[in-house]
Design a protein around this motif. Structure first.
Motif, PDB file in Angstrom:
ATOM      1  N   GLN A  33     -31.118  42.191  -9.897  1.00 12.83           N
ATOM      2  CA  GLN A  33     -32.054  42.314 -11.010  1.00 12.83           C
ATOM      3  C   GLN A  33     -33.409  42.776 -10.525  1.00 12.83           C
ATOM      4  N   LYS A  44     -33.329  46.338  -9.750  1.00 14.11           N
ATOM      5  CA  LYS A  44     -33.415  47.092 -10.998  1.00 14.11           C
ATOM      6  C   LYS A  44     -34.872  47.125 -11.482  1.00 14.11           C
ATOM      7  N   ILE A  76     -35.014  41.312 -16.601  1.00 17.43           N
ATOM      8  CA  ILE A  76     -34.304  40.452 -15.648  1.00 17.43           C
ATOM      9  C   ILE A  76     -33.291  39.561 -16.341  1.00 17.43           C
TER      10      ILE A  76
END
Ligand code: ADP
Ligand code: MG
Length: 946
Positions: free
Chosen positions: A243, A246, A347
């Motif tokens: 996450q 990302k 997230i």
């Protein structure tokens, strides 16, 4: 002007001090012929003679001249080195518990042998503290010839020794070792279960070599011994890592676009407000973005305006407006990260709300007030709430640490990856610090980022600052080439005076003014050019860098330019002493991270004198002037020729973060041409100011750390003293009986109210309390209790308890029972002390926030810390007695096995985050007004608990 006048005053004070020592030096010199006339055996026999004189009451000061003369003669005979007069002065200064500032290469190692020998005559042990194991070994061996010749024993404490080797080293007359080894041995000793296994003797006299590094630079963080906690949250790091990746990718894209737009805006309409806002967003979203740094470096004025805007928005509380387009913000200066709402969504996906940490107190209250639930259901519900809370706050914490790892921590700068481990690189020395870990989950986060195994999180078992460790010595002294700039700190913290000792030969090194470039690329190009020129004529060059990756960058450039060179950094430090020793040979080019390989003598090679000696190039100014001086000091030893120059760029961290507006405006005024350096006194002043600012800031950190550790220190002393007393083997029986008495009274107080009749006392409660405390049922038959007063009742409880206590003693056998008592006391003390340490950490963390309530945080810390400590003492009594009355026969082998595993799991750390952020675990419940467990420093209700 004023500076000069002050210098004169200071200079003359220093001179007065030196003048006072001259007669002593003459005395020592006068004894020389007498010493020369002695045979080896006669010289050696002096040691015994001195010892006898000490026994007869002679003071060390009285012995000094003759003892020094003996050491000098022994040195001439063993090492073929005769202490110079300035070294005699250095020796006296060290004996007088001061700091001797002697430049690099002046022979501090040899100077120290004088006071070491003199003070070792007392038989109480002398410690010489070095900055690394290599130097501890080298100096033991090297100076060992003198000591051994004179009949004194020498030991070394280095990494990897076992207990008996350590004991051996500490029992020697003289012990060489690093500050970490000495400090950790102290802590370790105070975790042991017998006096015989303790390694150290009472601290007597320590001489700290490179004293500024140890007592200033390294004193910013405490030594910590930690052990594993039961639950480790490793999987969370792996789970959240994707996450965060990302998040980083998205944010990079956003920042990229913003930068493009900002550049376009700049082109079109100059420094319009909207453009500045964009740039500010970039800064908050990725302060280390290379394109951004480049832009700022080229247009220093921008930075100034941007920072002004940031300041304004911050006071107007409008920063969230700026931040809302980002996913997270990073404050490089304060080492803080925040997730924005967008970031949270990214997230946690659609379930962001589920992951917002709930207000535990409130949730629990809701459960309690819910009349629909039975008490059993309530209990189950409470468990669930607590578990959820734990998980959510843990997640939050891990996320933030991962963000820091990705945005602020760079491989080969703050750490290296070696043999599958993340190894911290010391920011001051560029050395690797294997075995040390950042605390608070940051280390795990970096490990997750690098894809190496995530170790368990640890909990503090023992901790001390260097300040408080070294203040335990009866006598403390230090030596270094660079102490004067820190004289005020030495005086204030350690009560150590600095005496500047003149060099043996006059210093003739030429220090050139700094050359400042706009960008780092230009700076490096210029440095390489200078190296090339000097290399052509064969002059050796030593280049200092501030990090491993800068070293490697420079190395690549030199390789391209076909200049043969050696790179000296934390990665091959086994060889660094060897390499750096050769740095003064003709044609040698050596690149070294700051002070790597220090303590090693750089001798000029054949023919180098005519070429101007060793030239030093600094590729960046360090945060502290002192460290710059250390680098410079590697050239010009013992009157050698030499020179130095620092190359700087506006992009350097120091100028960028701490240069401030003044720097930018000067640069703007002067105007900078591509590839052209500027050398200007205003710039040098500004740099010096920036350094002073950082130095002042770092001093504050150390002072603050110390103030807090002082509170802990008093408590530590009490606990360690109690522990040691328990270990002396003296019977604890009187102490235990005293505990029983106190506890009996306490129980009585709780249940027998003097204002009511004994019939109405809470007998049931009293029996339960007594059972809980002493493990037996009190006989409270009516007739035996009739007509009792409160005191009488307490006495009755006490007597019954002691009777049982003595029965137990008989059952176990007195000797066995004494051992048992000892074990129990130690275990209880250690356990509660460990918990207390954690609690004190929590307290410290939360306390910063009290500032709002107009209270001095330190006063609060002291007061509450004291209360917590008294609570702990109370609990020690309760638990000791409780255990003792419940215990079955404990098998010594089991205890030993337990102790062994415990020892194997310890982690020793110093450095990193520890000082700035106390070790913290978010496993406890957090009130709304307490600090948030995520580490933001805000109140919980204003942060994750919102
Ligand atoms: P420092 O620690 O002060 O930088 P060192 O103790 O490493 O310096 O010594 C530097 C060099 O000077 C060493 O090579 C040492 O052998 C030499 N040296 C020191 N004192 C003397 C002396 N009295 N006579 C000759 N050489 C000396
Ligand atoms: Mg040295």
């Amino acid at each position: 002007m004023i500076g000069n006048v002050l210098k004169k005053v200071f200079g003359s004070k220093n001179e007065r001090e030196l003048n006072k020592l001259k007669p002593v030096v003459e005395q020592i010199n006068a004894l020389e012929p007498e010493m020369q006339a002695l045979s080896d055996d006669e010289l050696r026999a002096k040691t015994q003679a001195f010892r006898e004189r000490i026994d007869q009451g002679d003071t060390l000061d009285e012995l000094l001249p003759e003892a020094f003369a003996v050491v000098r003669e022994a040195s001439v005979r063993t090492l073929k080195m005769r202490h110079f007069d300035v070294q005699l002065i250095g020796g006296i200064v060290l004996h007088q518990e001061k700091i001797a500032e002697m430049k690099t290469g002046e022979g501090k190692t040899l100077a120290a042998t004088l006071p070491v020998y003199l003070n070792a005559l007392t038989g109480r042990g002398v410690h010489v503290v070095t900055v690394n194991d290599y130097l501890a070994r080298r100096d033991t061996e090297w100076m060992g010839s003198i000591y051994n010749f004179l009949g004194l024993s020498v030991g070394t404490v280095v990494h990897g020794l076992d207990d008996s080797q350590r004991q051996g080293a500490y029992n020697a007359d003289i012990t060489y070792g690093t500050n970490n080894e000495f400090g950790f041995d102290y802590l370790r000793d105070n975790m042991k279960f017998s006096l015989e296994s303790m390694a150290q003797r009472e601290p007597h006299y320590a001489i700290v070599d490179e004293v500024d590094s140890i007592l200033v630079d390294e004193a910013r963080t405490p030594l910590i011994i930690s052990g594993p906690v039961e639950q480790a949250g490793d999987r969370l790091y792996e789970e959240i890592k994707p996450q965060v990746i990302k998040l980083k990718q998205h944010q990079d894209r956003i920042v990229h676009t913003m930068l493009d737009d900002a550049l376009k805006g700049l082109e079109k309409e100059g420094e319009a407000d909207s453009t500045l806002e964009l740039l500010l967003k970039v800064k908050r979203g990725d302060p280390k973005n290379p394109r951004f740094l480049d832009l700022i470096a080229k247009q220093p004025g921008l930075k100034k305006k941007m920072e002004k805007l940031e300041g304004q928005l911050s006071t107007e509380k409008l920063l969230p407006q700026i931040d809302q387009d980002l996913l997270c913000t990073i404050d490089e200066n304060q080492n803080l990260v925040e997730l924005t709402d967008k970031g949270l969504k990214l997230i946690y996906g659609g379930q962001a709300d589920d992951y917002i940490v709930p207000d535990l107190d409130e949730e629990l209250r809701k459960v309690d007030e819910n009349d629909q639930l039975t008490s059993m259901e309530k209990r189950i519900q409470r468990r669930k709430v607590e578990a959820f809370y734990l998980e959510a706050s843990e997640r939050f914490h891990v996320t933030r640490q991962l963000i820091k790892a990705y945005w602020l921590f760079n491989k080969d700068v703050q750490y290296v990856v070696k043999d599958g481990q993340v190894v911290i690189v010391d920011e001051f020395t560029g050395r690797m610090m294997p075995g040390r870990r950042w605390s608070d989950g940051l280390h795990q986060a970096v490990e997750a980022k690098e894809g190496v195994t995530v170790a368990e999180e640890n909990q503090t078992l023992a901790t001390i600052t260097f300040q408080n460790y070294f203040r335990m010595y009866d006598k403390l002294a230090g030596m270094t080439g660079t102490a004067d700039t820190e004289a005020a700190e030495f005086k204030k913290i350690y009560d150590l005076d600095v005496i500047v000792i003149p060099t043996n030969e006059p210093m003739i090194r030429l220090d050139n003014p700094d050359a400042i470039y706009k960008t780092e690329a230009e700076k490096f190009k210029a440095a390489v050019e200078e190296i090339k020129q000097l290399h052509k004529k064969g002059q050796p060059v030593l280049v200092g860098t501030i990090s491993i990756d800068k070293s490697e960058k420079l190395s690549t450039m030199l390789t391209k330019a076909r200049i043969k060179h050696e790179v000296l950094n934390a990665k091959n430090h086994e060889r660094e002493a060897e390499i750096v020793a050769m740095a003064g040979q003709k044609g040698h080019v050596t690149i070294s991270t700051n002070m790597a390989g220090r303590g090693t003598d750089i001798v000029l090679g054949e023919g180098v004198k005519g070429l101007g000696g060793l030239h030093i190039i600094g590729t960046e100014r360090h945060e502290s002037r002192r460290v710059d001086n250390q680098l410079r000091g590697r050239s010009g030893r013992q009157g050698d020729q030499g020179s130095s120059r620092f190359y700087l760029a506006m992009e350097d961290d120091l100028l960028r973060i701490f240069g401030g507006e003044r720097m930018s405006s000067i640069m703007e005024r002067l105007g900078m041409e591509e590839g052209e350096p500027i050398e200007h006194s205003m710039i040098s002043k500004a740099i010096e100011n920036a350094q002073r600012k950082v130095e002042g800031h770092n001093f504050e950190i150390r002072k603050q750390l110390l103030k807090y550790d002082d509170v802990m220190n008093q408590q530590r002393e009490v606990i360690y003293k109690q522990r040691r007393e328990a270990l002396t083997g003296k019977s604890l029986k009187p102490a235990i009986e005293e505990m029983i008495r106190e506890l009996s009274e306490k129980i009585t107080d709780g249940f027998a109210d003097e204002k009511v009749l004994p019939e109405e006392w809470d007998w049931k409660g009293l029996r339960e309390a007594a059972y809980h405390q002493f493990g037996f049922r009190l006989n409270t038959d009516r007739d035996t209790m009739d007509g009792l007063t409160r005191d009488g009742l307490a006495e009755r409880i006490f007597e019954s308890t002691v009777k049982i206590y003595e029965e137990k003693e008989t059952a176990f056998g007195a000797e066995e029972f004494r051992n048992l008592e000892q074990m129990i006391v130690l275990q209880v003390v250690d356990n509660l002390w460990k918990e207390h340490l954690l609690a004190m950490d929590h307290l410290k963390e939360g306390i910063g926030l009290r500032g709002y309530a107009q209270q001095d945080p330190l006063v609060v810390y002291k007061k509450e810390g004291f209360e917590m400590f008294m609570d702990m003492i109370e609990r020690i009594k309760q638990e000791t007695v409780r255990f003792l009355f419940r215990v079955q026969i404990a098998r010594p082998e089991e205890m030993a096995a337990k102790e062994k595993t415990r020892q194997d799991q310890l982690v020793f750390s110093h450095g990193g985050e520890a000082a700035r952020q106390p070790v913290r675990r978010s496993k406890k419940k957090v009130g709304r007004n307490q600090p948030c467990p995520c580490g933001s420093g805000k109140k919980y209700k204003k942060c994750c608990g919102r």
